[in-house]
Design a protein around this motif. Structure first.
Motif, PDB file in Angstrom:
ATOM      1  N   ILE A  11     -15.113   3.634   8.438  1.00 23.52           N
ATOM      2  CA  ILE A  11     -15.378   2.756   9.563  1.00 23.52           C
ATOM      3  C   ILE A  11     -14.751   1.413   9.193  1.00 23.52           C
ATOM      4  O   ILE A  11     -15.106   0.817   8.165  1.00 23.52           O
ATOM      5  N   ILE A  12     -13.812   0.955  10.008  1.00 20.26           N
ATOM      6  CA  ILE A  12     -12.984  -0.204   9.667  1.00 20.26           C
ATOM      7  C   ILE A  12     -13.178  -1.295  10.714  1.00 20.26           C
ATOM      8  O   ILE A  12     -13.230  -1.014  11.910  1.00 20.26           O
ATOM      9  N   ARG A  13     -13.252  -2.526  10.233  1.00 20.35           N
ATOM     10  CA  ARG A  13     -13.226  -3.672  11.138  1.00 20.35           C
ATOM     11  C   ARG A  13     -12.039  -4.550  10.754  1.00 20.35           C
ATOM     12  O   ARG A  13     -11.951  -5.042   9.629  1.00 20.35           O
ATOM     13  N   LEU A  14     -11.146  -4.736  11.713  1.00 21.38           N
ATOM     14  CA  LEU A  14     -10.067  -5.700  11.532  1.00 21.38           C
ATOM     15  C   LEU A  14     -10.530  -7.016  12.124  1.00 21.38           C
ATOM     16  O   LEU A  14     -11.253  -7.050  13.116  1.00 21.38           O
ATOM     17  N   ASN A  15     -10.111  -8.097  11.513  1.00 20.21           N
ATOM     18  CA  ASN A  15     -10.527  -9.436  11.916  1.00 20.21           C
ATOM     19  C   ASN A  15      -9.380 -10.193  12.564  1.00 20.21           C
ATOM     20  O   ASN A  15      -8.218  -9.786  12.480  1.00 20.21           O
ATOM     21  N   LYS A  16      -9.714 -11.296  13.185  1.00 23.66           N
ATOM     22  CA  LYS A  16      -8.725 -12.156  13.838  1.00 23.66           C
ATOM     23  C   LYS A  16      -7.561 -12.430  12.884  1.00 23.66           C
ATOM     24  O   LYS A  16      -7.763 -12.819  11.730  1.00 23.66           O
ATOM     25  N   GLY A  17      -6.349 -12.201  13.380  1.00 21.89           N
ATOM     26  CA  GLY A  17      -5.144 -12.444  12.593  1.00 21.89           C
ATOM     27  C   GLY A  17      -4.648 -11.232  11.827  1.00 21.89           C
ATOM     28  O   GLY A  17      -3.501 -11.220  11.368  1.00 21.89           O
ATOM     29  N   ASP A  18      -5.486 -10.206  11.655  1.00 18.71           N
ATOM     30  CA  ASP A  18      -5.041  -8.991  10.960  1.00 18.71           C
ATOM     31  C   ASP A  18      -4.009  -8.257  11.804  1.00 18.71           C
ATOM     32  O   ASP A  18      -4.081  -8.249  13.034  1.00 18.71           O
ATOM     33  N   GLU A  19      -3.075  -7.615  11.139  1.00 20.48           N
ATOM     34  CA  GLU A  19      -2.080  -6.796  11.821  1.00 20.48           C
ATOM     35  C   GLU A  19      -2.470  -5.332  11.615  1.00 20.48           C
ATOM     36  O   GLU A  19      -2.760  -4.917  10.493  1.00 20.48           O
ATOM     37  N   VAL A  20      -2.482  -4.558  12.676  1.00 21.87           N
ATOM     38  CA  VAL A  20      -3.018  -3.196  12.659  1.00 21.87           C
ATOM     39  C   VAL A  20      -2.270  -2.279  11.697  1.00 21.87           C
ATOM     40  O   VAL A  20      -2.880  -1.660  10.816  1.00 21.87           O
ATOM     41  N   ILE A  21      -0.960  -2.141  11.859  1.00 21.24           N
ATOM     42  CA  ILE A  21      -0.178  -1.186  11.060  1.00 21.24           C
ATOM     43  C   ILE A  21      -0.268  -1.502   9.571  1.00 21.24           C
ATOM     44  O   ILE A  21      -0.554  -0.629   8.754  1.00 21.24           O
ATOM     45  N   SER A  22      -0.051  -2.757   9.204  1.00 22.79           N
ATOM     46  CA  SER A  22      -0.069  -3.105   7.782  1.00 22.79           C
ATOM     47  C   SER A  22      -1.472  -2.982   7.194  1.00 22.79           C
ATOM     48  O   SER A  22      -1.632  -2.582   6.037  1.00 22.79           O
ATOM     49  N   SER A  23      -2.500  -3.281   7.977  1.00 20.43           N
ATOM     50  CA  SER A  23      -3.877  -3.178   7.481  1.00 20.43           C
ATOM     51  C   SER A  23      -4.245  -1.725   7.186  1.00 20.43           C
ATOM     52  O   SER A  23      -4.810  -1.421   6.125  1.00 20.43           O
ATOM     53  N   ILE A  24      -3.926  -0.824   8.114  1.00 18.83           N
ATOM     54  CA  ILE A  24      -4.249   0.589   7.887  1.00 18.83           C
ATOM     55  C   ILE A  24      -3.394   1.166   6.762  1.00 18.83           C
ATOM     56  O   ILE A  24      -3.886   1.927   5.929  1.00 18.83           O
ATOM     57  N   THR A  25      -2.128   0.776   6.701  1.00 19.91           N
ATOM     58  CA  THR A  25      -1.254   1.226   5.612  1.00 19.91           C
ATOM     59  C   THR A  25      -1.803   0.776   4.269  1.00 19.91           C
ATOM     60  O   THR A  25      -1.859   1.561   3.314  1.00 19.91           O
ATOM     61  N   ASP A  26      -2.225  -0.486   4.161  1.00 22.17           N
ATOM     62  CA  ASP A  26      -2.793  -1.002   2.908  1.00 22.17           C
ATOM     63  C   ASP A  26      -4.047  -0.233   2.507  1.00 22.17           C
ATOM     64  O   ASP A  26      -4.237   0.086   1.329  1.00 22.17           O
ATOM     65  N   LEU A  27      -4.909   0.061   3.478  1.00 21.60           N
ATOM     66  CA  LEU A  27      -6.112   0.829   3.189  1.00 21.60           C
ATOM     67  C   LEU A  27      -5.756   2.218   2.670  1.00 21.60           C
ATOM     68  O   LEU A  27      -6.340   2.690   1.690  1.00 21.60           O
ATOM     69  N   CYS A  28      -4.799   2.868   3.304  1.00 19.68           N
ATOM     70  CA  CYS A  28      -4.381   4.208   2.871  1.00 19.68           C
ATOM     71  C   CYS A  28      -3.837   4.181   1.442  1.00 19.68           C
ATOM     72  O   CYS A  28      -4.148   5.077   0.642  1.00 19.68           O
ATOM     73  N   ARG A  29      -3.064   3.177   1.111  1.00 22.02           N
ATOM     74  CA  ARG A  29      -2.542   3.058  -0.263  1.00 22.02           C
ATOM     75  C   ARG A  29      -3.683   2.840  -1.248  1.00 22.02           C
ATOM     76  O   ARG A  29      -3.744   3.485  -2.292  1.00 22.02           O
ATOM     77  N   LYS A  30      -4.577   1.924  -0.911  1.00 24.03           N
ATOM     78  CA  LYS A  30      -5.702   1.592  -1.794  1.00 24.03           C
ATOM     79  C   LYS A  30      -6.620   2.787  -2.021  1.00 24.03           C
ATOM     80  O   LYS A  30      -7.077   3.024  -3.138  1.00 24.03           O
ATOM     81  N   GLU A  31      -6.880   3.550  -0.953  1.00 30.12           N
ATOM     82  CA  GLU A  31      -7.815   4.672  -1.025  1.00 30.12           C
ATOM     83  C   GLU A  31      -7.119   6.022  -1.265  1.00 30.12           C
ATOM     84  O   GLU A  31      -7.757   7.062  -1.244  1.00 30.12           O
ATOM     85  N   ASN A  32      -5.805   5.993  -1.484  1.00 34.59           N
ATOM     86  CA  ASN A  32      -4.998   7.191  -1.737  1.00 34.59           C
ATOM     87  C   ASN A  32      -5.135   8.220  -0.602  1.00 34.59           C
ATOM     88  O   ASN A  32      -5.284   9.409  -0.838  1.00 34.59           O
ATOM     89  N   ILE A  33      -5.065   7.739   0.631  1.00 36.24           N
ATOM     90  CA  ILE A  33      -5.122   8.609   1.806  1.00 36.24           C
ATOM     91  C   ILE A  33      -3.698   9.017   2.162  1.00 36.24           C
ATOM     92  O   ILE A  33      -2.862   8.164   2.451  1.00 36.24           O
ATOM     93  N   LYS A  34      -3.440  10.312   2.138  1.00 37.25           N
ATOM     94  CA  LYS A  34      -2.098  10.841   2.403  1.00 37.25           C
ATOM     95  C   LYS A  34      -2.011  11.576   3.738  1.00 37.25           C
ATOM     96  O   LYS A  34      -0.915  11.870   4.221  1.00 37.25           O
ATOM     97  N   LEU A  35      -3.182  11.912   4.321  1.00 38.92           N
ATOM     98  CA  LEU A  35      -3.199  12.691   5.552  1.00 38.92           C
ATOM     99  C   LEU A  35      -4.458  12.346   6.330  1.00 38.92           C
ATOM    100  O   LEU A  35      -5.546  12.261   5.739  1.00 38.92           O
ATOM    101  N   GLY A  36      -4.319  12.117   7.628  1.00 35.14           N
ATOM    102  CA  GLY A  36      -5.501  11.794   8.410  1.00 35.14           C
ATOM    103  C   GLY A  36      -5.162  11.392   9.825  1.00 35.14           C
ATOM    104  O   GLY A  36      -4.014  11.510  10.277  1.00 35.14           O
TER     105      GLY A  36
END
Length: 140
Positions: A11-36
């Protein structure tokens, strides 16, 4: 961006000024998500969306900078050359209640965005397809 993990779901909350694509990409890298996959909604101040012209193999892009509601955000997660690869579409509503949608290239959050992400155990790689000009799922 803030998130909380519940087994295979985030469950993710993006905040004012966050960019959607880069935020989700960063989360996937951090959490080692390869498929979803993920879905979301929220509010945006700027978005660049596109339409792929299959005949000419190019994207036509439009950038909008105005107050907008994200009425639908949908995407999938895979890999390309073993790097996180997002494929995302969005529908946006302006103050006149007109809906615009397409392939998402960039979206800046104006207030918040709430996203639910499903992590699927496994990996699906993409490869460039000469015929379509797109990076397609590659199943071995």
């Amino acid at each position: 961006m803030e998130f909380r993990k519940f087994k295979e779901k985030y469950i993710i909350r993006l905040n004012k000024g966050d960019e959607v694509i880069s935020s989700i990409t960063d989360l996937c890298r951090k959490e080692n998500i390869k498929l979803g996959s993920f879905v979301g909604l929220g509010a945006a101040s700027k978005a660049t969306i596109g339409l792929y012209d299959t005949e000419n193999k190019l994207y036509h892009q439009t950038t909008m900078e105005e107050p907008m509601e994200i009425t639908s955000l949908v995407g999938n997660i895979s890999t390309f050359d073993d790097e996180v690869y997002l494929h995302v579409h969005i529908n946006l509503c302006n103050k006149d209640m007109q809906i615009f949608g397409g392939h998402l290239n960039e979206c800046i959050i104006s207030a918040t965005s709430e996203i639910t992400l499903l992590n699927i155990e496994g990996k699906v790689e993409r490869e460039y397809d000469e015929e379509t000009g797109l990076n397609l799922y590659k199943f071995l």
